[in-house]
Motif scaffolding. Structure first.
Motif, short mmCIF file in Angstrom:
data_model
loop_
_atom_site.label_atom_id
_atom_site.label_comp_id
_atom_site.label_asym_id
_atom_site.label_seq_id
_atom_site.Cartn_x
_atom_site.Cartn_y
_atom_site.Cartn_z
N SER A 78 0.77 -1.10 0.06
CA SER A 78 0.14 0.12 -0.06
C SER A 78 0.80 1.15 0.11
O SER A 78 0.62 2.05 -0.56
N ARG A 79 1.94 1.35 0.84
CA ARG A 79 2.80 2.33 0.68
C ARG A 79 3.39 2.79 -0.32
O ARG A 79 3.66 3.87 -1.03
N LEU A 80 3.77 1.55 -1.12
CA LEU A 80 4.64 1.84 -2.41
C LEU A 80 3.76 2.21 -3.57
O LEU A 80 4.22 3.05 -4.54
N ARG A 81 2.36 2.00 -3.61
CA ARG A 81 1.46 2.43 -4.22
C ARG A 81 1.28 3.93 -4.11
O ARG A 81 0.95 4.59 -4.99
N ARG A 82 1.08 4.20 -2.87
CA ARG A 82 1.04 5.87 -2.32
C ARG A 82 2.38 6.46 -2.86
O ARG A 82 2.12 7.92 -3.15
N ARG A 83 3.46 5.97 -2.81
CA ARG A 83 4.45 6.53 -3.25
C ARG A 83 4.96 6.63 -4.77
O ARG A 83 5.84 7.10 -5.26
N GLN A 84 3.71 5.99 -5.47
CA GLN A 84 3.88 5.91 -7.00
C GLN A 84 4.92 4.92 -7.47
O GLN A 84 5.67 5.41 -8.55
N LEU A 85 5.51 4.21 -6.70
CA LEU A 85 6.67 3.25 -7.19
C LEU A 85 5.93 1.89 -7.86
O LEU A 85 6.63 1.46 -8.42
N LEU A 86 4.79 1.53 -7.27
CA LEU A 86 4.04 0.26 -7.81
C LEU A 86 2.62 1.03 -8.16
O LEU A 86 2.12 1.92 -7.86
N SER A 87 2.15 0.56 -9.41
CA SER A 87 1.01 1.05 -9.89
C SER A 87 -0.05 -0.32 -9.17
O SER A 87 0.39 -1.25 -9.25
N ALA A 88 -1.28 0.15 -9.21
CA ALA A 88 -2.43 -0.89 -8.76
C ALA A 88 -3.27 -1.07 -9.65
O ALA A 88 -3.85 -0.18 -10.32
N SER A 89 -4.08 -2.42 -9.57
CA SER A 89 -5.37 -2.43 -10.47
C SER A 89 -6.31 -3.44 -9.48
O SER A 89 -5.74 -4.21 -8.90
N LYS A 90 -7.66 -3.58 -9.83
CA LYS A 90 -8.44 -4.58 -9.25
C LYS A 90 -9.18 -5.21 -10.09
O LYS A 90 -9.57 -4.92 -11.19
N ILE A 91 -9.41 -6.50 -9.83
CA ILE A 91 -10.27 -7.41 -10.45
C ILE A 91 -11.30 -8.03 -9.45
O ILE A 91 -10.84 -8.76 -8.58
N GLY A 92 -12.45 -7.23 -9.40
CA GLY A 92 -13.43 -7.97 -8.41
C GLY A 92 -12.78 -7.31 -7.06
O GLY A 92 -12.52 -6.13 -6.97
N ARG A 93 -12.72 -8.11 -6.04
CA ARG A 93 -12.26 -7.78 -4.72
C ARG A 93 -10.72 -8.07 -4.68
O ARG A 93 -10.06 -7.68 -3.52
N HIS A 94 -10.02 -8.36 -5.65
CA HIS A 94 -8.79 -8.69 -5.60
C HIS A 94 -7.87 -7.66 -6.32
O HIS A 94 -8.01 -7.22 -7.13
N THR A 95 -6.52 -7.20 -5.36
CA THR A 95 -5.85 -6.23 -5.82
C THR A 95 -4.56 -6.73 -6.64
O THR A 95 -4.00 -7.66 -5.91
N TYR A 96 -4.16 -6.10 -7.53
CA TYR A 96 -2.90 -6.51 -8.27
C TYR A 96 -1.83 -5.38 -8.50
O TYR A 96 -2.43 -4.33 -8.45
N TYR A 97 -0.61 -5.68 -8.44
CA TYR A 97 0.35 -4.59 -8.17
C TYR A 97 1.47 -4.82 -9.44
O TYR A 97 1.91 -6.07 -9.80
N GLY A 98 2.01 -3.71 -9.91
CA GLY A 98 3.17 -3.96 -11.08
C GLY A 98 3.98 -2.68 -10.79
O GLY A 98 3.63 -1.68 -10.22
N LEU A 99 5.11 -2.69 -11.26
CA LEU A 99 6.26 -1.50 -11.52
C LEU A 99 5.57 -0.32 -11.95
O LEU A 99 4.96 -0.37 -13.27
N ALA A 100 5.56 0.83 -11.44
CA ALA A 100 5.33 1.94 -12.10
C ALA A 100 6.29 2.29 -13.30
O ALA A 100 7.43 1.88 -13.32
N PRO A 101 5.92 2.76 -14.49
CA PRO A 101 7.19 3.00 -15.57
C PRO A 101 8.19 3.69 -15.09
O PRO A 101 9.46 3.23 -15.64
N THR A 102 7.95 4.76 -14.20
CA THR A 102 9.36 5.62 -13.82
C THR A 102 10.24 4.68 -12.66
O THR A 102 11.40 4.82 -13.02
N THR A 103 9.50 3.86 -12.11
CA THR A 103 10.26 2.86 -11.24
C THR A 103 11.00 1.83 -11.85
O THR A 103 12.36 1.75 -11.73
N ARG A 104 10.70 1.30 -13.25
CA ARG A 104 10.89 0.40 -13.88
C ARG A 104 12.26 0.92 -14.40
O ARG A 104 13.50 0.39 -14.61
N GLN A 105 12.25 2.20 -15.30
CA GLN A 105 13.12 2.79 -15.64
C GLN A 105 14.53 3.16 -14.74
O GLN A 105 15.60 3.04 -15.09
N THR A 106 13.94 3.71 -13.44
CA THR A 106 15.13 4.10 -12.55
C THR A 106 15.83 2.88 -12.15
O THR A 106 17.17 2.78 -12.07
N ILE A 107 15.05 1.56 -11.90
CA ILE A 107 15.76 0.22 -11.63
C ILE A 107 16.82 -0.24 -12.77
O ILE A 107 17.84 -0.63 -12.41
#
Length: 319
Positions: free
Chosen positions: A61-90
């Protein structure tokens, strides 16, 4: 980009840090994928490292708030992935970390030092901290307050000077000078300092030796087939977590000024051997855990090697 809005990844801390761990795992096994991973699977992965479900979910949750991860939902389930800026920085930072120590003495040093001298008002402590952190990442060390040096006078000096200039500019600092200098006998007698004294080489040597002592026996266990996939995942993260600190500690000084038997090359060999050898087993463990929550995504998990790009397997890039 000014220092106040600078993009930062989680800092490594003593013991398992959930935020740092998640970015590391994404970088090691999922950096090239746009698909989001289920939070339940990520929480289960964190459990491999002794992190509780509550701590893992809070970190996501903190990583999403910091915009380091992006989030999506399918029904009641939450999914996470790297934000584009995070991927480039890494990717940018990981390229340096995975190649660090590969060329132990890339060019003949011409004996000159690259110097950055700056003055920052006392009320801009955050700016000062950011500048120092980024200069250290480029191989500089503090000789005097407001005077930082690196052995940037070699064939690669022009690139180092350009990088230092870019860092100063991005931090919004106007009162700064960048120049090259040779070291003469100190004017101040016993109070003068040789540029080499800006680094604690004894401490750095100890850090390298501790790294070798910690992970060299592990490589023998790998050769003996004495590593299971669950341990491979944890230990591969551990060896990266320690190794990633060395580019910020070791300025890559030329061999002419280093003590005899400098251990960087041996430490690099140990890192590359362990990290690469554990890759396939660690990938299997990651896939097994993910398959219990997202069977369709598990086959997409992949690992990279120290010799392959664009790589990256860490939770920290350019500071």
């Amino acid at each position: 980009m000014t220092a106040e809005v600078e993009f930062r990844l989680p800092r490594a801390q003593g013991g398992p840090n959930p935020q740092h761990l998640f970015v590391t795992l994404f970088g090691d096994y999922w950096w090239a994928r746009a698909e989001h991973l289920p939070s339940a699977g990520l929480v289960a992965l964190a459990g491999e490292f002794g992190i509780s479900s509550a701590s893992a979910r809070a970190a996501l949750s903190r990583l999403r708030r910091r915009q380091l991860l992006s989030a999506s939902k399918i029904g009641r389930h939450t999914y996470y992935g790297l934000a584009p800026t995070t991927r480039q920085t890494i990717v940018e930072g990981g390229s340096r970390i995975l190649s660090f120590g590969m060329d132990d003495d890339p060019a003949e040093w011409d004996g000159t030092w690259l110097v950055v001298a700056f003055s920052i008002p006392e009320d801009q402590r955050d700016v000062r901290h950011t500048l120092r952190t980024r200069l250290r990442w480029l191989g500089f060390a503090c000789l005097y307050d407001g005077v930082w040096v690196s052995a940037g006078g070699s064939a690669g000096g022009d690139a180092s000077a350009a990088e230092a200039k870019a860092v100063v500019r991005e931090c919004g600092i106007r009162d700064a000078s960048i120049f090259r200098a040779t070291s003469l006998d100190s004017v101040g007698g016993d109070t003068g300092r040789h540029p080499l004294s800006a680094w604690d080489l004894d401490q750095l040597r100890t850090a390298y030796q501790e790294f070798i002592d910690r992970f060299e026996p592990l490589y023998q266990r790998i050769l003996d087939g004495d590593i299971r996939s669950s341990e491979a995942l944890v230990e591969r993260t551990a060896v990266m977590d320690v190794w990633r600190s060395f580019p910020g500690l070791d300025p890559g000084l030329p061999s002419q000024v280093l003590p005899a038997g400098w251990p960087r090359h041996r430490a690099r060999e140990v890192f590359a051997s362990v990290y690469d050898a554990l890759g396939p087993l660690a990938q299997v463990r990651f896939q097994h855990i993910l398959s219990q929550h997202a069977p369709g995504l598990a086959p997409l998990v992949d690992h990279h090697l120290t010799t392959s790009g664009p790589m990256v397997g860490i939770g920290v890039s350019r500071p």
